[in-house]
Design an enzyme around this catalytic site. Structure first.
Site, PDB file in Angstrom:
ATOM      1  N   HIS A 239      38.858  46.542  28.302  1.00 16.22           N
ATOM      2  CA  HIS A 239      38.894  45.120  28.647  1.00 16.22           C
ATOM      3  C   HIS A 239      39.945  44.389  27.817  1.00 16.22           C
ATOM      4  O   HIS A 239      39.747  44.121  26.636  1.00 16.22           O
ATOM      5  CB  HIS A 239      37.497  44.510  28.440  1.00 16.22           C
ATOM      6  CG  HIS A 239      37.429  43.043  28.720  1.00 16.22           C
ATOM      7  ND1 HIS A 239      36.497  42.219  28.128  1.00 16.22           N
ATOM      8  CD2 HIS A 239      38.176  42.238  29.524  1.00 16.22           C
ATOM      9  CE1 HIS A 239      36.679  40.982  28.560  1.00 16.22           C
ATOM     10  NE2 HIS A 239      37.687  40.972  29.400  1.00 16.22           N
TER      11      HIS A 239
ATOM     12  N   ASN B 244      43.261  37.745  28.237  1.00 12.78           N
ATOM     13  CA  ASN B 244      44.431  37.053  28.770  1.00 12.78           C
ATOM     14  C   ASN B 244      44.878  35.909  27.858  1.00 12.78           C
ATOM     15  O   ASN B 244      44.021  35.166  27.395  1.00 12.78           O
ATOM     16  CB  ASN B 244      44.057  36.500  30.167  1.00 12.78           C
ATOM     17  CG  ASN B 244      45.258  36.388  31.071  1.00 12.78           C
ATOM     18  OD1 ASN B 244      46.346  36.848  30.751  1.00 12.78           O
ATOM     19  ND2 ASN B 244      45.067  35.745  32.203  1.00 12.78           N
TER      20      ASN B 244
ATOM     21  N   LYS C 205      37.325  48.153  43.009  1.00 10.47           N
ATOM     22  CA  LYS C 205      37.606  48.933  41.795  1.00 10.47           C
ATOM     23  C   LYS C 205      37.119  50.383  41.955  1.00 10.47           C
ATOM     24  O   LYS C 205      37.834  51.329  41.614  1.00 10.47           O
ATOM     25  CB  LYS C 205      36.949  48.278  40.571  1.00 10.47           C
ATOM     26  CG  LYS C 205      37.717  47.075  40.029  1.00 10.47           C
ATOM     27  CD  LYS C 205      37.088  46.550  38.748  1.00 10.47           C
ATOM     28  CE  LYS C 205      37.835  45.352  38.182  1.00 10.47           C
ATOM     29  NZ  LYS C 205      39.141  45.678  37.601  1.00 10.47           N
TER      30      LYS C 205
ATOM     31  N   VAL D 154      42.878  46.122  39.041  1.00  4.85           N
ATOM     32  CA  VAL D 154      42.886  45.445  40.340  1.00  4.85           C
ATOM     33  C   VAL D 154      41.871  44.302  40.321  1.00  4.85           C
ATOM     34  O   VAL D 154      41.256  44.010  39.296  1.00  4.85           O
ATOM     35  CB  VAL D 154      42.613  46.441  41.508  1.00  4.85           C
ATOM     36  CG1 VAL D 154      43.663  47.540  41.530  1.00  4.85           C
ATOM     37  CG2 VAL D 154      41.213  47.049  41.420  1.00  4.85           C
TER      38      VAL D 154
END
Length: 723
Positions: free
Chosen positions: A451, A454, A408, A401
């Site tokens: 993690h 992107n 979170k 989120v």
């Protein structure tokens, strides 16, 4: 039995026909030093064998030979040039011996036949494959080139143009393409492969196939006219210069090798290949790229151990928070066979997540990687949901989120109530401490950070962040899940920014200080891209990351490490943020952006940036390239070393892979620790100490000072190889 060794054996399979069977006790066959020595003896035994009519090369594995043993490379390459040259002469004498047998030879080529494996079968007269065959020469990806005759035989078998394409790109050809270009002589069904090869060999023995003419072509000069040669090699050099660039010399060296050897017969051409191979093998680029391959294997080994140690395998997963990121994570999980529930509170976000997954699958479909049936199955294994229904069946949950600690923590606490005591919870966060989020949970031992970078489908790295209470079982399961997703998981201990962002922001700090002192950001970008080798310079990277994102992360890092990363005043990032110039996302940052015909943002310099930067920058002054590189890289290198010194990351290997996979650190430099070994730790310490007046970011860590005094390196053991 004519000859037997640990990794191969030779026996007569029918009247006058001998079979060299590669049968290493491991899961794959490799052309390691021991196997080469055995092949040499096997060929001597065959030469002495009376009544020999033909020879077949086969393998007892699904893959013929996957290549040389790369773990031996660095040890070999560390030897004096003369010794390496002599060893290559010996290796090539073996393949010449195979090629010069007084009888026809055929290779039964199945599965991966790469590098030295491909060079081995090029020494045979005929090559028969099946649909599993993948054959090629990937050496240039390791900073070297074929050294067992690949640059000599391949052009003579398939022509110079096709050979240069395969060698410079490090390409492997599937069976159909290999047949089309003449690298394979036939492709048959797998169950008929052995029999077909035997029949082909029989035809050659009975002179129905002119194997002598084929051999003559391989051992003679290339049949190219002067004009053909000029056009072929000039075009190849132009293409290679454009694609490989100056930092990767191997592809260009391979073209030059083929060009220089073209007018000579085999033995002289092999001398030319050997001379160029030795030069590449001794290069820092080869050391770095081979080192990265070995580091990658090391990380895969850690993931395999984690999967074996975990008590439970991930069969089902869930992602909380859809959108682009959540959709990307769900797509990657489903693509690799782990069904996933994608949960969000907003239907629009779920739609966006499913659209992202569909878009990525359509690209796979267009490229022929999957068919429509497979695509439908993958899409069906992603379940979008506004509710928690079914989430109790998930083995691992990835919270993705918004990057807000309160949101979170609330989401994680809420989902913990819905799942079993065995379910592992993870948070996809880039800046929020895992120990902080763990406070909201009843079972912090079942929680860690995960993690993703992107875009998820393209970036290989996943940082797995161990919190204070995280159990080994949780880490093992999450590492195994990340590996199952096709990612490279690297475990780090919790701290602000974890590893990748923690070491990135001192680099941005060095950039801000250069601008403060009057450097031109366009010059910095050019130097860091063209000279050091980053895919993007710092200004361009900040625009891509988003100035607003960087501004927020910079504040987090300053709070976490005030001594080194605390700011003395406003900087360029503050100035752009306050001017609402967020980079690519709103069309204007350090550069301005317009969309090209393909819908991709194209950057350009605009004068409107000048007055925005003026209050935080001194009058423009010239900096030489070396000063720019030093002032940019010293803070990052120091922070990377501190992370190892403090135990945030476990090893130099993992740190270097995280930098290459997560930040795009130039692969030809091999990562920070390989780079330090390359320039010399003592040299780096002396150079960094010249900039110490710039502040705490430029203070050399004690670990480096101690290692410099003792003359130590980070990769000493790996450099020795296994010989």
């Amino acid at each position: 039995m004519i000859y037997q060794a640990e990794t191969l054996q030779v026996k007569e399979v029918q009247d006058g026909v001998a079979e060299i069977l590669f049968c290493a006790p491991n899961s794959v066959n490799k052309l390691d030093l021991a196997t080469l020595a055995s092949l040499d003896k096997a060929l001597d035994a065959l030469t002495a064998h009376s009544g020999l009519k033909g020879v077949m090369l086969t393998s007892d594995k699904e893959a013929f030979i996957v290549g040389a043993d790369i773990t031996e490379f660095l040890g070999l390459f560390a030897k004096p040039e003369e010794e390496l040259d002599q060893w290559l002469q010996f290796a090539n004498s073996i393949f010449n011996k195979l090629e010069d047998l007084p009888v026809p030879t055929v290779a039964v080529v199945k599965g991966h036949t790469l590098g030295g494996g491909c060079e081995c079968v090029l020494a045979t007269d005929l090559r028969i494959g099946d649909k599993t065959t993948s054959i090629g020469l990937p050496e240039t990806k390791l900073g070297i080139m074929p050294g067992f005759g690949g640059c000599v035989r391949l052009p003579r078998v398939i022509g110079a143009d096709s050979a240069m394409e395969i060698i410079t790109q490090g390409k492997a050809c599937r069976a159909e393409e290999a047949l089309k270009i003449g690298l394979l002589d036939a492709v048959v069904d797998s169950d008929r492969l052995y029999a077909s090869a035997l029949q082909t060999l029989t035809d050659a023995i009975n002179e129905k196939i002119d194997w002598k003419a084929r051999r003559q072509q391989k051992t003679s000069a290339l049949t190219l006219s002067k004009l053909e040669a000029m056009m072929s090699f000039t075009m190849a050099k132009g293409l290679v210069a454009q694609v490989a660039g100056p930092h990767y010399p191997a592809p260009m060296t391979a073209v030059v090798t083929i060009e220089e050897g073209a007018r000579f017969a085999r033995n002289q051409a092999l001398d030319i290949e050997r001379k160029h191979f030795v030069k590449l093998a001794k290069s820092e680029e080869a050391k770095a790229l081979v080192g990265l391959f070995l580091n990658d294997q090391y990380i895969k080994g850690i993931a395999k151990k984690a999967a074996k140690s975990a008590n439970k395998e991930t069969q089902r997963a869930a992602v909380l928070g859809a959108g682009i990121m959540g959709g990307g994570i769900a797509y990657q999980s489903a693509l690799k066979g782990v069904p996933v529930i994608m949960k969000d509170i907003a239907q629009a976000s779920l739609d966006l997540g499913m659209t992202e997954a569909s878009k990525l699958l359509n690209k796979q479909l267009e490229r022929g990687k999957i068919d429509g049936f497979k695509m439908a199955g993958i899409l069906a294994s992603i379940t979008p949901s506004l509710h928690y229904a079914g989430i109790d069946n998930a083995d691992i949950i990835v919270e993705a989120v918004v990057e807000n600690p309160k949101v979170k923590a609330a989401v994680l606490s809420e989902v913990e109530e819905q799942v079993s005591e065995e379910t592992v919870l993870t948070s996809n966060t880039s800046t929020i401490p895992i120990n902080l989020l763990a406070k909201s949970l009843k079972r912090p031992e079942n929680f860690c950070g995960m993690h993703f970078f992107n875009p998820v489908h393209r970036m290989p790295l996943v940082e797995i962040i161990r919190g204070e209470h995280t159990s080994d079982e949780t880490i093992n399961r999450v590492v195994a899940y990340a590996a199952k997703m096709g990612k490279s998981p690297i475990v780090v201990n919790d701290c602000p920014g974890f590893f990748v962002n923690r070491v990135l922001f001192p680099y941005f700090g060095g950039f801000s200080m250069l601008l403060r002192d009057g450097a031109d950001f366009t010059q910095i970008d050019k130097v860091m891209e063209r000279k050091f080798g980053w895919p993007m310079g710092p200004a361009y990277l900040l625009d891509v990351v988003g100035i607003d994102t960087a501004h927020h992360a910079q504040a987090v890092m300053a709070q976490g490490f005030p001594e080194r990363m605390g700011k003395q005043g406003r900087d360029a990032i503050d100035a752009l943020f306050e001017a609402n110039k967020y980079g690519q996302k709103n069309g204007s940052g350090f550069y301005t952006y317009t969309m090209d015909k393909k819908g991709k943002p194209k950057k350009a310099f605009s004068d409107e940036i000048v007055p925005i930067l003026a209050p935080v920058c001194a009058a423009q002054q010239a900096f030489d390239d070396q000063t720019i590189i030093q002032r940019m890289m010293i803070p990052m290198i120091n922070e990377v070393v501190l992370c190892l010194q403090e135990g945030i990351i476990a090893s130099a290997q993992e740190a270097d892979m995280a930098l290459v996979y997560g930040l795009g650190f130039p692969p030809f430099r091999g990562g920070v620790f390989r780079y330090l070994d390359s320039v010399g730790i003592a040299n780096f310490v002396a150079m960094a100490q010249q900039h110490v007046e710039l502040g705490a970011m430029y203070q050399v860590p004690q670990m480096l000072i101690d290692m410099a005094e003792k003359g130590q390196t980070f990769y000493g053991a790996q450099q020795q190889g296994s010989i």
